[in-house]
Every structure is written in structure tokens, then in C-alpha cells.
Design an enzyme around this catalytic site. Structure first.
Site, PDB file in Angstrom:
ATOM      1  N   CYS A  30       3.385   5.585   2.883  1.00  0.00           N
ATOM      2  CA  CYS A  30       3.948   5.245   4.049  1.00  0.00           C
ATOM      3  C   CYS A  30       5.312   4.393   3.834  1.00  0.00           C
ATOM      4  O   CYS A  30       6.382   4.758   3.289  1.00  0.00           O
ATOM      5  CB  CYS A  30       3.253   4.802   5.229  1.00  0.00           C
ATOM      6  SG  CYS A  30       3.899   4.925   6.728  1.00  0.00           S
ATOM      7  N   HIS A  59      -0.717   8.928   5.312  1.00  0.00           N
ATOM      8  CA  HIS A  59      -1.652   7.729   5.034  1.00  0.00           C
ATOM      9  C   HIS A  59      -2.962   8.490   4.411  1.00  0.00           C
ATOM     10  O   HIS A  59      -4.017   8.396   5.230  1.00  0.00           O
ATOM     11  CB  HIS A  59      -1.925   6.730   6.285  1.00  0.00           C
ATOM     12  CG  HIS A  59      -1.075   5.859   6.618  1.00  0.00           C
ATOM     13  ND1 HIS A  59      -0.971   4.517   5.900  1.00  0.00           N
ATOM     14  CD2 HIS A  59       0.052   5.858   7.425  1.00  0.00           C
ATOM     15  CE1 HIS A  59      -0.026   3.907   6.480  1.00  0.00           C
ATOM     16  NE2 HIS A  59       0.692   4.798   7.261  1.00  0.00           N
ATOM     17  N   GLU A  74      -5.272   7.113   2.715  1.00  0.00           N
ATOM     18  CA  GLU A  74      -6.241   6.230   2.613  1.00  0.00           C
ATOM     19  C   GLU A  74      -7.258   6.237   3.849  1.00  0.00           C
ATOM     20  O   GLU A  74      -8.352   6.224   4.003  1.00  0.00           O
ATOM     21  CB  GLU A  74      -5.801   4.802   2.322  1.00  0.00           C
ATOM     22  CG  GLU A  74      -5.224   4.214   3.350  1.00  0.00           C
ATOM     23  CD  GLU A  74      -4.026   4.572   4.047  1.00  0.00           C
ATOM     24  OE1 GLU A  74      -3.162   5.567   3.288  1.00  0.00           O
ATOM     25  OE2 GLU A  74      -3.473   3.853   4.862  1.00  0.00           O
TER      26      GLU A  74
END
Ligand code: MN
Length: 237
Positions: free
Chosen positions: A108, A211, A213
């Protein structure tokens, strides 16, 4: 096999004078066998090299906007809160890491820092600068995919995911504009905006605008990126 140490850069809460990464980053690194180590913005110079002595790989985490002077522009309407100390630290950190050919995964805000550090620039605010842009700030939970991205076949990212299209989450109002020399766009959204860049000249240098994660706990596809990163870090370590 040894567990590669992955340095994770941190965001800030000014009101509480505190440093944090979202737990998702720590969890994703641990999930692929890595050892997460937080790298706070230092209060004195010269720490980038010292930090990098301690780690096998670097993860540039998400966060606020990058101050426009770092990519040679004046602030436009729509640029949000910036934290210049973090910008200058992370730009130095990623430059030194890539000089050492250390594996770098940028997420990001991280893709923007990576691109700026290597000589590219960004849209300060896609909603005011890119007519017809999709909604890139989803209002649903972070783990939910929001828009598709087309992956460039044959790219490292394309090989990691083994697909030509995936669905990703989206929490950004800035985006890569001019890609840094030595890097290529390897994923785009339907509106043409850059969603990933990579350098084939490096051991592992990938930036993604989404994102992964935050999707990894529920999306087996997302963890593949962290697994590939951990493999690259093990070779390095
Ligand atoms: Mn997006």
C-alpha cells in the site's frame, strides 16, 4: 531451516505518541515461517543501515500519504496527512536494502515509497487526478476483496499467484503514476491504475497497492505472496 527475520516498518499515532503495525503484518510473516521484527522510525540518523544488519528482508507497511516534496511536487488538493520523518527514513531504508539486493515487499503506502525512492512518482489523490477511477477506498472489512486486478503473465507476481486475474482489497487514494526506472507494472485495476510493480533485476522487489496481509487469514491466495517473499529471504539469509 532457519526462520528469516523480516523487518516491518511502522506507522504512528501522534495523539498517543505511539508506534504500531497492524497485527496482520506480524501474523502474515509468522504464518509463512518468518520472524517479524518491528523497525520504528528512529529519532536519530544513521539507523537504516544498522536496522538492515539485523534482518534478512524488508517489509514496507501501509500508512499515511507521502509528502509531495519527496517526488518533486507541491502539495495538491486531496493530499492527506503526512509524516515526513517516516518518509525520509523509509526512502533511505529501501534504497539501502535494494543496494544490498535484500528482498523487499512493499504494501500500500509501501509501493508508493518504493517507487518514489527509486525515482518514480505518484498521484497525490486519484479521485481528483484520475477521471473515471474506480472506488479504491472500500467501506467493507479489510479481509474482503473489493476489485479485480489483472496480473501480467510471466511476471514474478503472475507466477506467484498462478493466475491472470485476482480479486484484492483496496484502501488507497494515492497510486503509482510514473514507474521508477528498472521497475515494471505487473498488476492493473480495471481503470488502468497501477496495483503492483516489480523489478526483474532484483532478487525480490515487489510492491502491491492492496493489503494481502489483511486477506491472508482467510484467503489462501494472499499468503502465497508472503511465502514467496520468505523463500527469497531465506536464500538471502
Ligand atoms: Mn485499489
Amino acid at each position: 531451516m532457519t526462520s528469516p527475520v523480516i523487518g516491518i516498518t511502522c506507522a504512528h499515532v501522534e495523539e498517543e505518541i505511539s508506534t504500531y503495525p497492524r497485527q496482520y503484518y506480524v501474523q502474515a510473516i509468522a504464518q509463512c515461517g518468518g520472524t517479524p521484527l518491528l523497525l520504528p522510525v528512529p529519532t536519530s540518523g544513521g539507523m537504516a543501515r544498522r536496522y538492515l544488519e539485523l534482518v534478512d528482508g524488508l517489509l514496507l507497511s501501509g500508512g499515511g500519504d507521502v509528502e509531495p516534496r519527496y517526488f518533486g511536487q507541491e502539495p495538491m488538493c486531496g493530499t492527506g496527512k503526512v509524516f515526513p520523518e517516516r518518509d525520509s527514513f523509509e526512502i533511505e531504508l529501501v534504497r539501502v536494502a535494494l543496494q544490498q539486493d535484500m528482498p523487499v515487499l512493499s504494501i500500500c503506502r509501501g509501493i508508493q515509497v518504493l517507487n518514489i525512492a527509486l525515482g518514480g512518482d505518484i498521484y497525490q489523490d486519484i479521485f481528483s487526478q484520475v477521471p473515471g477511477a474506480l472506488e479504491h477506498s472500500q467501506k467493507i472489512p479489510r479481509s474482503f476483496p473489493w476489485h479485480k486486478v489483472d496480473l501480467v503473465p510471466g511476471s514474478r507476481l503472475g507466477k506467484i499467484f498462478g493466475r491472470e486475474e485476482i480479486r484484492v482489497n483496496s484502501f488507497h487514494h494515492q497510486a503509482v503514476k510514473t514507474v521508477a526506472p528498472g521497475f515494471e507494472v505487473t498488476a492493473r485495476a480495471a481503470d488502468g491504475l497501477t496495483e503492483a510493480i516489480e523489478s526483474s533485476e532484483r532478487r525480490f522487489a515487489i510492491g502491491v497497492q492492496w493489503h494481502p496481509e489483511a486477506m491472508a487469514p482467510t484467503d489462501p491466495m494472499s499468503i502465497k505472496l508472503f511465502e514467496a517473499f520468505a523463500v527469497a529471504c531465506r536464500v538471502q539469509g
